[in-house]
Write a protein that holds these residues in place. Sequence first.
Motif, mmCIF file in Angstrom:
data_model
loop_
_atom_site.group_PDB
_atom_site.id
_atom_site.type_symbol
_atom_site.label_atom_id
_atom_site.label_comp_id
_atom_site.label_asym_id
_atom_site.label_seq_id
_atom_site.Cartn_x
_atom_site.Cartn_y
_atom_site.Cartn_z
ATOM 1 N N LYS A 3 47.465 76.243 -14.046
ATOM 2 C CA LYS A 3 48.370 76.355 -12.918
ATOM 3 C C LYS A 3 48.632 74.973 -12.348
ATOM 4 O O LYS A 3 48.149 74.600 -11.295
ATOM 5 N N SER A 4 49.342 74.178 -13.083
ATOM 6 C CA SER A 4 49.528 72.782 -12.722
ATOM 7 C C SER A 4 50.735 72.554 -11.845
ATOM 8 O O SER A 4 50.941 71.471 -11.333
ATOM 9 N N GLY A 5 51.568 73.550 -11.679
ATOM 10 C CA GLY A 5 52.765 73.388 -10.892
ATOM 11 C C GLY A 5 53.909 72.796 -11.683
ATOM 12 O O GLY A 5 54.996 72.582 -11.172
ATOM 13 N N ILE A 6 53.701 72.517 -12.949
ATOM 14 C CA ILE A 6 54.743 71.958 -13.792
ATOM 15 C C ILE A 6 55.551 73.094 -14.396
ATOM 16 O O ILE A 6 54.996 74.002 -15.015
ATOM 17 N N VAL A 7 56.860 73.064 -14.183
ATOM 18 C CA VAL A 7 57.690 74.145 -14.692
ATOM 19 C C VAL A 7 58.506 73.715 -15.894
ATOM 20 O O VAL A 7 59.171 74.527 -16.514
ATOM 21 N N ASN A 8 58.441 72.421 -16.228
ATOM 22 C CA ASN A 8 59.177 71.928 -17.384
ATOM 23 C C ASN A 8 58.642 72.589 -18.645
ATOM 24 O O ASN A 8 57.448 72.490 -18.955
ATOM 25 N N VAL A 9 59.492 73.281 -19.385
ATOM 26 C CA VAL A 9 59.045 74.028 -20.568
ATOM 27 C C VAL A 9 58.447 73.104 -21.607
ATOM 28 O O VAL A 9 57.432 73.406 -22.235
ATOM 29 N N ARG A 10 59.056 71.916 -21.767
ATOM 30 C CA ARG A 10 58.561 70.987 -22.786
ATOM 31 C C ARG A 10 57.123 70.579 -22.491
ATOM 32 O O ARG A 10 56.285 70.506 -23.383
ATOM 33 N N MET A 11 56.789 70.316 -21.200
ATOM 34 C CA MET A 11 55.448 69.908 -20.837
ATOM 35 C C MET A 11 54.448 71.044 -21.012
ATOM 36 O O MET A 11 53.303 70.818 -21.372
ATOM 37 N N VAL A 12 54.857 72.298 -20.740
ATOM 38 C CA VAL A 12 53.969 73.442 -20.927
ATOM 39 C C VAL A 12 53.590 73.570 -22.393
ATOM 40 O O VAL A 12 52.432 73.770 -22.751
ATOM 41 N N ILE A 13 54.582 73.447 -23.259
ATOM 42 C CA ILE A 13 54.320 73.510 -24.698
ATOM 43 C C ILE A 13 53.418 72.364 -25.120
ATOM 44 O O ILE A 13 52.485 72.536 -25.893
ATOM 45 N N THR A 14 53.671 71.183 -24.585
ATOM 46 C CA THR A 14 52.869 70.014 -24.927
ATOM 47 C C THR A 14 51.427 70.205 -24.494
ATOM 48 O O THR A 14 50.499 69.819 -25.190
ATOM 49 N N GLU A 15 51.240 70.815 -23.320
ATOM 50 C CA GLU A 15 49.880 71.070 -22.844
ATOM 51 C C GLU A 15 49.109 71.917 -23.847
ATOM 52 O O GLU A 15 47.962 71.614 -24.184
ATOM 53 N N GLU A 16 49.720 72.951 -24.342
ATOM 54 C CA GLU A 16 49.067 73.802 -25.340
ATOM 55 C C GLU A 16 48.783 73.020 -26.621
ATOM 56 O O GLU A 16 47.725 73.163 -27.239
ATOM 57 N N LYS A 17 49.755 72.173 -27.009
ATOM 58 C CA LYS A 17 49.579 71.381 -28.222
ATOM 59 C C LYS A 17 48.449 70.376 -28.067
ATOM 60 O O LYS A 17 47.642 70.182 -28.985
ATOM 61 N N ILE A 18 48.352 69.749 -26.900
ATOM 62 C CA ILE A 18 47.299 68.766 -26.660
ATOM 63 C C ILE A 18 45.928 69.429 -26.667
ATOM 64 O O ILE A 18 44.967 68.903 -27.233
ATOM 65 N N LYS A 62 53.719 63.574 -13.438
ATOM 66 C CA LYS A 62 53.181 63.812 -12.099
ATOM 67 C C LYS A 62 51.673 63.973 -12.197
ATOM 68 O O LYS A 62 51.162 65.077 -12.335
ATOM 69 N N LYS A 63 50.985 62.843 -12.133
ATOM 70 C CA LYS A 63 49.546 62.863 -12.405
ATOM 71 C C LYS A 63 48.742 63.656 -11.375
ATOM 72 O O LYS A 63 47.655 64.139 -11.661
ATOM 73 N N LYS A 64 49.280 63.787 -10.158
ATOM 74 C CA LYS A 64 48.572 64.594 -9.161
ATOM 75 C C LYS A 64 48.564 66.067 -9.549
ATOM 76 O O LYS A 64 47.719 66.829 -9.086
ATOM 77 N N ASN A 65 49.520 66.459 -10.387
ATOM 78 C CA ASN A 65 49.591 67.849 -10.858
ATOM 79 C C ASN A 65 49.112 67.975 -12.301
ATOM 80 O O ASN A 65 49.464 68.930 -12.995
ATOM 81 N N PHE A 66 48.317 67.027 -12.739
ATOM 82 C CA PHE A 66 47.873 67.030 -14.133
ATOM 83 C C PHE A 66 47.077 68.296 -14.431
ATOM 84 O O PHE A 66 46.236 68.719 -13.627
ATOM 85 N N PRO A 67 47.337 68.931 -15.594
ATOM 86 C CA PRO A 67 46.647 70.190 -15.932
ATOM 87 C C PRO A 67 45.127 70.025 -15.989
ATOM 88 O O PRO A 67 44.612 69.197 -16.740
ATOM 89 N N ALA A 68 44.445 70.811 -15.176
ATOM 90 C CA ALA A 68 42.979 70.724 -15.135
ATOM 91 C C ALA A 68 42.357 71.060 -16.485
ATOM 92 O O ALA A 68 41.341 70.478 -16.867
ATOM 93 N N SER A 69 42.972 71.973 -17.221
ATOM 94 C CA SER A 69 42.414 72.375 -18.516
ATOM 95 C C SER A 69 42.408 71.216 -19.503
ATOM 96 O O SER A 69 41.440 71.018 -20.250
ATOM 97 N N VAL A 70 43.473 70.420 -19.495
ATOM 98 C CA VAL A 70 43.549 69.267 -20.395
ATOM 99 C C VAL A 70 42.556 68.194 -19.964
ATOM 100 O O VAL A 70 41.860 67.598 -20.785
ATOM 101 N N TYR A 71 42.480 67.964 -18.657
ATOM 102 C CA TYR A 71 41.540 66.963 -18.141
ATOM 103 C C TYR A 71 40.106 67.305 -18.542
ATOM 104 O O TYR A 71 39.363 66.476 -19.050
#
Length: 281
Positions: A3-18, A62-71
Motif C-alpha cells: 500500500k505505497s500510495g503509488i497508482v502508476n500501473v508501470r510502477m506497480v508492475i515493476t514492484e512485483e518484478k523487483i 517518490k521515495k517517501k512512498n517507497f513500497p515497504a515490501s521491496v524495502y
Amino acid sequence: MSKSGIVNVRMVITEEKILSNIDKIQKLINPKSKKQIVQLEDDTYFKDLVESIKTYLIEYPKKKNFPASVYKSAYGLVEYATNQFEENTKKIEELIRQREQNIATAGDLKELLEAVENKDKDWKEKIKKAENNFSEDIIEPLTIIGKAKDEESQDYSDALKLLNARINNLESNLHIEIDMERIEDRSKALSYIGIEIADALKTIPTPIEEKVIENVVEEPEQIKEEVKQQYVEETTFEAKPSLWQRIKNSKLVRTIRCLTKIRIVIDYSSALPEGRGENNN
C-alpha cells in the motif's frame, strides 16, 4: 501488494518484478541451491538482476512512498548476503589452516621416507611412532621400503611411487585451492550485492508500515509519534551499519592477504565493486 500510495500501473508492475528479482538472487546465493554463482565477471544474468534492483531503489520517483515490501526484501537480501559472506570467510580461514597442516605433514613424511630409504638405525622406531599420525596406507609402504633388500623390486618401486604421490598431493593442495577459488567467486557475488544494493538502500527513507500503529490508533498523537520513531530507529538501514560495513571493514582485507599467500589472486576492485558515483548522491 504494497500500500505505497503509488497508482502508476508501470510502477506497480515493476514492484512485483523487483520482488521477483530479489527472490531470484536469494536463490542464486543460497549455498544449498543447485544453480549458484560460478564466475561473477561472466554472469551477466546475476549482475543484471542486481542492477535492476539498484536502479529501482535509486530512481523511484517518490521515495517517501517507497513500497515497504521491496524495502524489507532488499534489506533482507543484503543481510543474508552479508551473513553468507562471513560464513565464506570462516571457510577460507579453515582451508588455509588445513593447507598449512598438509604442508607440515608433507614435510614430516619426507623426513620419514628419507630415514627409511637410508636405513637409519632407528627407522623402525620412527615408523612405529608415525602410526599415531599416519594411516595404514602410508605405514605399510614405508615398512616395505624399510625391509626391502632389493631396491629394484616391483614392491619397492610401487611403495616409493605411492609415497611420493602422497607427498606431492599434500604439498600441492589442489583440491583445497579449487575449493577456495569456488568460495572466492561466491564471495565476490555476495560483496557485489552487499555494496551495490546497500548503497542504494541508504537513499530510501524507512517505510512506516500501517501495522506499526494499528494497535495505538485510539492513543494520543504523541504516543503514535513515539511508536513511529521507535520503528524507524529499529529498522532504518543506517541504524544497522553492520549489515554491509562488515563486508567492507571486518575480515575482508585479512582474508584477501591470506588468499594471496596461497597463490590465489584476488582483484580487490572486483571483490568490492563500488557503487557508480553518479547514482550514489
